[in-house]
Design an enzyme around this catalytic site. Structure first.
Site, PDB file in Angstrom:
ATOM      1  N   ASP A   1      78.529  24.525  18.441  1.00 33.56           N
ATOM      2  CA  ASP A   1      77.335  24.790  17.676  1.00 33.56           C
ATOM      3  C   ASP A   1      77.436  26.243  17.180  1.00 33.56           C
ATOM      4  O   ASP A   1      78.135  27.041  17.775  1.00 33.56           O
ATOM      5  CB  ASP A   1      76.173  24.586  18.655  1.00 33.56           C
ATOM      6  CG  ASP A   1      74.850  25.023  18.120  1.00 33.56           C
ATOM      7  OD1 ASP A   1      74.442  24.483  17.093  1.00 33.56           O
ATOM      8  OD2 ASP A   1      74.240  25.907  18.748  1.00 33.56           O
TER       9      ASP A   1
ATOM     10  N   SER B   1      61.532  21.409  12.295  1.00 30.32           N
ATOM     11  CA  SER B   1      62.365  20.465  13.047  1.00 30.32           C
ATOM     12  C   SER B   1      63.763  20.470  12.454  1.00 30.32           C
ATOM     13  O   SER B   1      63.945  20.744  11.269  1.00 30.32           O
ATOM     14  CB  SER B   1      61.772  19.057  13.011  1.00 30.32           C
ATOM     15  OG  SER B   1      62.208  18.381  11.857  1.00 30.32           O
TER      16      SER B   1
ATOM     17  N   ARG C   1      64.430  20.622   8.544  1.00 35.98           N
ATOM     18  CA  ARG C   1      64.919  21.979   8.256  1.00 35.98           C
ATOM     19  C   ARG C   1      63.892  22.806   7.471  1.00 35.98           C
ATOM     20  O   ARG C   1      64.234  23.626   6.636  1.00 35.98           O
ATOM     21  CB  ARG C   1      66.231  21.943   7.458  1.00 35.98           C
ATOM     22  CG  ARG C   1      67.352  21.252   8.194  1.00 35.98           C
ATOM     23  CD  ARG C   1      68.701  21.675   7.662  1.00 35.98           C
ATOM     24  NE  ARG C   1      69.749  20.901   8.300  1.00 35.98           N
ATOM     25  CZ  ARG C   1      70.428  19.932   7.685  1.00 35.98           C
ATOM     26  NH1 ARG C   1      70.197  19.644   6.421  1.00 35.98           N
ATOM     27  NH2 ARG C   1      71.356  19.265   8.328  1.00 35.98           N
TER      28      ARG C   1
ATOM     29  N   SER D   1      59.546  24.432   7.639  1.00 34.62           N
ATOM     30  CA  SER D   1      58.271  24.578   8.330  1.00 34.62           C
ATOM     31  C   SER D   1      57.307  25.193   7.336  1.00 34.62           C
ATOM     32  O   SER D   1      57.708  25.585   6.235  1.00 34.62           O
ATOM     33  CB  SER D   1      58.440  25.474   9.562  1.00 34.62           C
ATOM     34  OG  SER D   1      58.962  26.732   9.189  1.00 34.62           O
TER      35      SER D   1
ATOM     36  N   ASP E   1      73.854  24.827  22.734  1.00 33.78           N
ATOM     37  CA  ASP E   1      72.744  25.441  23.463  1.00 33.78           C
ATOM     38  C   ASP E   1      71.398  24.811  23.150  1.00 33.78           C
ATOM     39  O   ASP E   1      70.450  24.993  23.880  1.00 33.78           O
ATOM     40  CB  ASP E   1      72.685  26.935  23.140  1.00 33.78           C
ATOM     41  CG  ASP E   1      72.210  27.200  21.720  1.00 33.78           C
ATOM     42  OD1 ASP E   1      72.532  26.384  20.826  1.00 33.78           O
ATOM     43  OD2 ASP E   1      71.519  28.205  21.503  1.00 33.78           O
TER      44      ASP E   1
ATOM     45  N   ASP F   1      71.433  19.729  20.248  1.00 29.04           N
ATOM     46  CA  ASP F   1      72.833  19.524  20.648  1.00 29.04           C
ATOM     47  C   ASP F   1      72.941  18.533  21.806  1.00 29.04           C
ATOM     48  O   ASP F   1      74.037  18.079  22.135  1.00 29.04           O
ATOM     49  CB  ASP F   1      73.480  20.845  21.099  1.00 29.04           C
ATOM     50  CG  ASP F   1      73.498  21.881  19.993  1.00 29.04           C
ATOM     51  OD1 ASP F   1      73.726  21.488  18.834  1.00 29.04           O
ATOM     52  OD2 ASP F   1      73.276  23.067  20.287  1.00 29.04           O
TER      53      ASP F   1
END
Ligand SMILES: Nc1ncnc2c1ncn2[C@@H]1O[C@H](COP(=O)(O)OP(=O)(O)OP(=O)(O)O)[C@@H](O)[C@H]1O
Ligand SMILES: [K+]
Ligand SMILES: [Mg+2]
Length: 675
Positions: free
Chosen positions: A289, A364, A368, A370, A510, A514
């Site tokens: 990631d 979210s 992608r 907000s 992380d 993921d």
């Protein structure tokens, strides 16, 4: 391990004589049964030979037990240290009315919210739901540098037993008392929950089969011996059996596995399953990631850039309003940056906006985006260029060409551009500008990824970010490939695709998004800085949150497999050599023809037997250090490694008994009663 602990571990070898324990390693169990037989026989018909053989058979079992006990020793010591961190804490539990009550840390339930302030110990595992704090995690990581834990993002997980150094956070408890990270870590380093791995089980089956074959062989000797008028005593047959079965690897197998797990712990990696450690030895692709794994992950807004006719204040105001309720670190940093551009009058609070009827739209990974819908009918969105552009188009407006230049410029520098747009009720939709989020690539990535390449592992970065930013970070970090604008599903799909050809895949991540990928990967390593969901989904946790730690994980995995292979080769080669040492000595009197293979010329049949049994026991102790330290692994081809090990451990395994048994024979032939 120091001499004191080595001595202190000796009693453990006797405790492990319990047959229920020994049954787990079948080869040693057979030796144990043999020792019982010869003990009874030497009580009934005592002789120097019978007693000597019996004593050395017991010593063989004890040496095997000792190997395992020594391997467990380091973990036990570490568990004791960790237990100190698990001291009873008091927690301040938040009640629905906003007041607090004091409860014992062990009385907390999942979902409870507790307040932890500077100087206090965090009473349980959970996620920060409010506030930012620096936390001292040295109790579990051994690393004294404080780390930042904050609500909203991928750095929200805190571990019970660690200490808040500054500020105040509200933690929502995520695990039951007794099942915390620290509890799991203790049982892990102690080896309490150690399961045999698939490879270990397979090897054990091979050892059982070999043992059975030798059992039949030894039993077949008796009629043959009787026929030739030289019936052998049971003691001789037991001794012969023990010498022929693969006791060396049987004795060291569990120690090798424990030591492998322990080496990982020494590198601050907690492996929840032994299977994952073995898989790591064969990994061919590593997926990582970006944010929080390759980069530090504290992405924050550094500048705002207007597009078209929008003014700085207009952009700042819109970005401010759209981020007021955004709990992510990105959102909070936008509020901090844009506040400086606003008058006191414009800087309203989230509470007031909510009271007036504003609707906040949370970020979210799927959208992608907000933002906020204001009661006046004004809608504001901020997010990934593609997402916001889409929203603008849906509003019937055009995306200005100037926008592309701005986002490209930010992307090329490795920053994340967040586009801000506004729709005025039924009026037009306009792109106001871009917020520049900055993140820093962790130190030393490039060199370490090069090392992974030398090990034959391909590194691929997968990120939800745009292709330009992804390309810039990929280049800076030095990964082989990247996949941008990846949704959690894309991450999963990529892993499945890689796995299709039977390849083993490691994933490091992380974030909560993921988690599915971490669960799907053969080796799923969660950053300790990550969310509880990520740590739960993976099968390893890296306490140092270092994505290049895979180098050590792979090396340890390979080393584990190589060590096991080398000692198995050695053990079996050894047993074959012993065969040539003992059989001629046993039957020389009857079959003088055997003289041609009687290369060792041992003192007497009895001293030959005893020497072989003693050698068989001593070789276990001699190999304990190698079993624990592991055979050295170098990133050369698998074929070269195999040839080298076959030469050393195969040939060495054949030669060693000849030398060893001869020496022991020379020594013991002076003992009376072995004529
Ligand atoms: N708080 C936010 N509000 C609006 N948009 C956001 C916010 N945070 C991130 N984004 C946008 O969503 C995109 C994807 O999110 P994010 O970076 O968390 O994805 P990811 O899959 O976890 O990737 P990685 O962690 O590797 O960067 C970001 O690149 C950014 O454009
Ligand atoms: K043996
Ligand atoms: Mg992420």
């Amino acid at each position: 391990m120091n001499r004191h602990t080595l001595v202190a571990t000796i009693p453990q070898a006797f405790v492990k004589l319990d047959p229920r324990h020994l049954f787990r390693s079948p080869v040693i169990f057979v030796v144990w049964v043999g020792s019982l037989c010869t003990t009874v026989l030497s009580v009934l018909h005592p002789s120097t030979f019978a007693i000597s053989i019996t004593v050395w058979l017991w010593i063989t079992v004890l040496f095997a037990n000792y190997a395992e006990a020594v391997a467990e020793g380091r973990g036990k010591a570490q568990a004791a240290t960790l237990r100190k961190a698990r001291k009873e804490t008091v927690a301040r539990r938040l009640l629905p009315d906003g007041s607090t009550e004091t409860v014992a840390g062990s009385g907390l339930r999942i979902g409870d919210r507790v307040i932890v302030e500077a100087g206090e110990v965090i009473p349980g595992d959970g996620d920060v739901v409010d506030g930012v704090a620096t936390v001292d995690e040295s109790a579990i990581t051994g690393e004294s540098a404080p780390v930042i834990r904050e609500s909203g993002g991928d750095r929200c997980a805190v571990t019970g037993g660690t200490t808040v150094l500054s500020d105040r956070i509200v933690v929502q408890v995520a695990t039951k008392p007794g099942e915390t990270f620290l509890d799991r870590m203790i049982s892990l380093v102690e080896g309490a929950s150690r399961q045999k791995t698939p490879n270990e089980i397979a090897l054990n089956i091979l050892l059982v089969v070999l043992t059975l074959i030798f059992l039949v062989t030894v039993m077949a000797i008796q009629p043959l011996a009787a026929y030739s008028g030289r019936e052998q005593s049971i003691i001789v047959l037991v001794a012969l059996l023990v010498c022929l079965i693969p006791t060396t690897i049987g004795a060291l197998l569990s120690a090798i596995g424990i030591a492998g797990m322990d080496r990982l712990v020494q590198h601050n990696v907690l492996a929840m399953s032994g299977r994952s450690v073995e898989a790591a030895g064969d990994v061919s692709t590593l997926l990582l990631d970006k944010t929080g794994t390759i980069t530090l992950g504290n992405r924050h807004a550094t500048e705002i850039v207007t597009v078209g006719r929008a003014t700085n204040t207009e952009l700042a105001h819109a970005a401010y309003l759209a981020s007021l309720a955004d709990g992510t670190p990105e959102g909070r940093s936008i509020v901090d940056l844009t506040r400086t551009h606003l008058s006191d009058q414009d800087a309203v609070s989230a509470e007031r906006l909510t009271a007036e009827g504003a609707q906040f739209i949370d970020f979210s990974a799927a959208t992608r985006m907000s933002g906020v819908d204001l009661p006046s009918g004004v809608q504001i969105r901020k997010g990934a260029t593609t997402s916001v552009s889409q929203w603008v188009l849906e509003g019937g407006a055009r995306v200005p060409a100037a926008l592309q230049q701005v986002v490209d410029h930010i992307g090329q520098s490795g920053g994340t551009p967040l586009v801000v747009a506004r729709r005025d009720g039924d009026g037009p939709t306009v792109v106001l500008g871009v917020v520049h989020l900055k993140d820093v690539v962790k130190q030393g990535m490039r060199k370490r990824f090069r090392e992974l390449r030398a090990m034959g592992i391909r590194t691929v970065m997968i990120t939800g970010d745009n292709p330009l930013t992804a390309a810039a970070i990929a280049k800076e970090a030095g990964v082989d490939d990247f996949l941008a604008e990846a949704t959690p599903e894309d991450k999963m799909a990529l892993i499945k695709k890689e796995q299709e050809g039977g390849r083993l895949v490691a994933m490091m991540g992380d974030g909560t998004n993921d988690a599915p990928a971490l669960a799907q990967a053969d080796v799923g390593v969660a950053m300790n800085t990550g969310t509880s969901a990520a740590k739960e989904a993976g099968n390893m946790v890296d306490l140092d949150s270092d994505p290049t730690k895979l180098i050590e994980v792979v090396a340890i995995g390979k080393q584990l497999l190589i060590t096991r292979g080398a000692l198995t080769t050695f053990s079996i080669a050894n047993d074959v050599a012993k065969y040539f040492a003992i059989i001629p000595a046993m039957f020389l009197a009857v079959f003088p023809g055997l003289n041609s293979i009687n290369v060792m010329r041992l003192h007497s049949p009895q001293s030959a037997m005893l020497s072989a049994v003693i050698f068989n026991a001593l070789i276990i102790v001699a190999l304990i250090p190698l079993a624990l330290k592991g055979v050295r692994y170098r990133p050369v081809g698998a074929g070269a490694m195999l040839r080298r090990n076959l030469l050393i451990y195969g040939l060495g395994g054949v030669i060693a008994p000849f030398v060893g048994i001869k020496l022991i024979d020379l020594f013991i032939s002076h003992l009376p009663g072995l004529g």
